[in-house]
Design an enzyme around this catalytic site. Structure first.
Site, short mmCIF file in Angstrom:
data_model
loop_
_atom_site.label_atom_id
_atom_site.label_comp_id
_atom_site.label_asym_id
_atom_site.label_seq_id
_atom_site.Cartn_x
_atom_site.Cartn_y
_atom_site.Cartn_z
CG ASP A 395 53.74 32.41 55.17
OD1 ASP A 395 53.63 33.50 55.78
OD2 ASP A 395 54.31 31.41 55.64
CB VAL A 396 49.70 31.47 49.72
CG1 VAL A 396 50.47 30.21 50.01
CG2 VAL A 396 48.33 31.45 50.36
#
Lengths: 465, 103
Positions: A395-396
């Site tokens: 996600d990052v």
């Protein structure tokens, strides 16, 4: 036996040493000295306590025995624990601080004379308020940390547990805690004291179960903060400066860490605490799932790309910790460096399960800390780098956070991995990350997916370099 | 008119929060995990309360309900103190600078 004034001065001294212990952590060079100050402060506090009670009879021997037993258990754990298990360890330790606060409060409630707080059934009002707040916060810290520990350890599912009426129920319990403290202080009833403890244990449990695994960095920081406030509450009861100073330090430290973690996810503190993130999002993503083409490759392709690069940025995430791939990764980087390739590491604030998790693992694998950079320091370098090697993060790195206002992670600061000439993405499958959303990066022209276990893939690449 | 000692303690508390605020913001993000383990160790200074509680029994009965809770709290806090400081030390020992052996 030393006078109360003299011991107060020593307690103040140990409080100052604790401040210096935290101050030392501003850089790795001074950190070890800082830790030494902390130990010194603790030794002073304990010694002064013994001297001020002036009781060196059988009870003293027993206290020493309990310190020794606890100390050996603690030392044993500290040396045996693998670095990947650090989040669990910290959560476990927080629960012990909470429980110790509860026990001290119980002891003070049952035998207030020992602490100069009055008589049982007639405890000084101020002390009783402080004591019950300390006990309640301690109990919440304990049960909350136990749940966090179970989730991190995988004994309990990391997915959020939600049910109807959860928030109203929690609100009612929290209000009842305030009412109980008020009643307890006006009646001095010991039954109310026990009820207060039980209810506080319950709310700690209920507060943490709806919070998902990847939100644990916030939870651990928050519990860190609670353990500080509990200590401060007891510090007020015992009129002890060292405890008050320490409680305030730890309380604000945990609060700041929670804030940093929330900012790293662009979510409000309440959004995280109310929980349920990830549980609700999954439905929306699965409906819009279409087959999009991805390029996948093997270790040979990856090695070829990296060999021809002049700079590589590594983006580690929780997956690296799970696969224990940090040592294999360092070996790969060593080989790259031998070929005169510039390598640096990019760490997102919420990578992993606790603040600084990735940094510790890389340090364990002998990665020098001046090769490891935070998001703001390195984000502009992606545009000039040849290869980004994403290992266990998801996600990052999702560019959707910058482009799609509908996305649940919109506005979250992300690493600009897609700006690299090519991206190598080590992942087991195409499954979405914690936020339950697809990562656009998988389908980019310049992304090569490496479907494998992080550790095995890294080792294979090293062989092929 | 005399000031209640509670006000002094409250002053210490509030000022310490500010000290903590500034000190913790200056901690480098790469040391946030050691920060958590060391704060955990120092918050176990609650052991001073546990020791007083443990010593509260008189010579006839070292063990009463109150002192037993004190003994237990002592052991719990001791786990944290030793565990917290030692694991912090173990972590900090791993943070090394780049060796100047390149080129």
């Amino acid at each position: 036996m030393i006078s109360a004034n003299l011991s107060a001065i020593f307690y103040l001294l140990s409080g100052v040493l604790f401040i210096l212990a935290l101050r030392g952590l501003s850089s790795p060079e001074t950190s070890r000295q800082g830790n030494f100050f902390g130990i010194l402060g603790m030794i002073i506090a304990i010694t002064v306590t013994f001297l001020s009670t002036g009781n060196f009879s059988t009870g003293f021997i027993f206290v020493l025995i309990f310190i020794l037993v606890g100390g050996s258990i603690g030392a044993f754990i500290a040396y045996r624990i693998p670095m990947t298990a650090m989040p669990e360890l910290v959560a476990g330790f927080h629960s012990l601080v909470g429980l110790a606060a509860v026990f001290v409060a119980i002891s003070a409630f049952l035998n207030p004379e020992a602490f100069n707080l009055g008589m049982p059934g007639n405890i000084k009002l101020g002390s009783l308020i402080e004591m019950s707040i300390g006990a309640a916060v301690g109990a919440i810290t304990f049960s909350g940390s136990v749940i966090a520990f179970l989730k991190l350890q995988g004994i309990m599912s990391g997915s959020p547990i939600t049910f109807k009426g959860q928030h109203p129920l929690n609100a009612i319990i929290l209000i009842s805690i305030v009412v109980l403290i008020y009643l307890l202080c006006s009646t001095q009833s010991s039954n109310l004291f026990w009820i207060l403890l039980v209810v506080s244990f319950l709310i700690g449990f209920l507060l943490i179960i709806p919070i998902g695994g990847a939100d644990m960095p916030v939870v651990i920081s928050m519990l860190n903060s609670y353990s500080g406030w509990a200590a401060a509450g007891i510090g007020f009861t015992l009129e002890n400066t060292a405890l008050i100073i320490t409680g305030a330090l730890v309380g604000s430290s945990g609060a700041i860490l929670s804030y940093i973690m929330c900012k790293g996810m662009n979510r409000s503190f309440f959004n995280v605490i109310l929980g349920g993130f990830g549980a609700t999002e999954e439905t929306t993503s699965s409906s819009s799932k279409e087959q999009r083409p991805v390029k996948s490759g093997n270790a040979d392709d990856a090695a070829f790309l990296m060999k021809n690069a002049s700079s590589v940025i590594i983006v580690p995430g929780y997956g690296m910790a799970v696969a224990q791939a940090q040592h294999a990764l360092r070996e790969m980087v060593d080989t790259l460096k031998k070929n005169d390739i510039k390598v640096s590491y990019a760490i997102h604030p919420v990578a992993g399960r606790m603040p600084g998790h990735m940094n510790v693992l890389l340090a364990e694998a002998n990665v020098p800390y001046d090769e490891v950079f935070e998001l703001e320091e390195i984000n502009n370098d992606f545009a000039n780098a040849d290869v980004a090697f994403v290992i266990g993060a998801n996600d990052v790195t999702n560019p959707i956070a910058k482009t799609d206002p509908q996305s649940p992670i919109y506005g979250m600061p992300v690493l600009d991995v897609e700006k690299c000439k090519s991206v190598l993405f080590v992942k087991r499958s195409l499954s979405p990350g914690y936020a339950g959303i697809d990562n656009d990066l998988f389908y980019k022209e310049n992304t090569l997916m490496l479907f494998a276990d992080a550790k095995k893939m890294t080792e294979d690449i090293t062989k092929n370099l | 008119m005399e000031i209640d000692p509670l006000i002094f303690r409250l002053s210490i508390f509030i000022l310490s929060i500010f000290v903590g605020y500034y000190v913790v913001w200056s901690v480098t993000p790469s040391l946030h995990t050691p920060l958590m383990s060391v704060t955990n160790a120092i918050s176990s200074v609650i052991i001073v309360g546990a020791i007083i509680a443990g010593l509260s029994g008189n010579s006839d009965s070292i063990f009463n309900t109150s002192s037993i809770f004190g003994f237990l709290a002592t052991a719990l806090a001791a786990i944290n103190i030793f565990g917290g400081f030692l694991v912090t030390q173990r972590m900090l020992a791993m943070y090394k600078k780049k060796k100047k052996d390149k080129q």
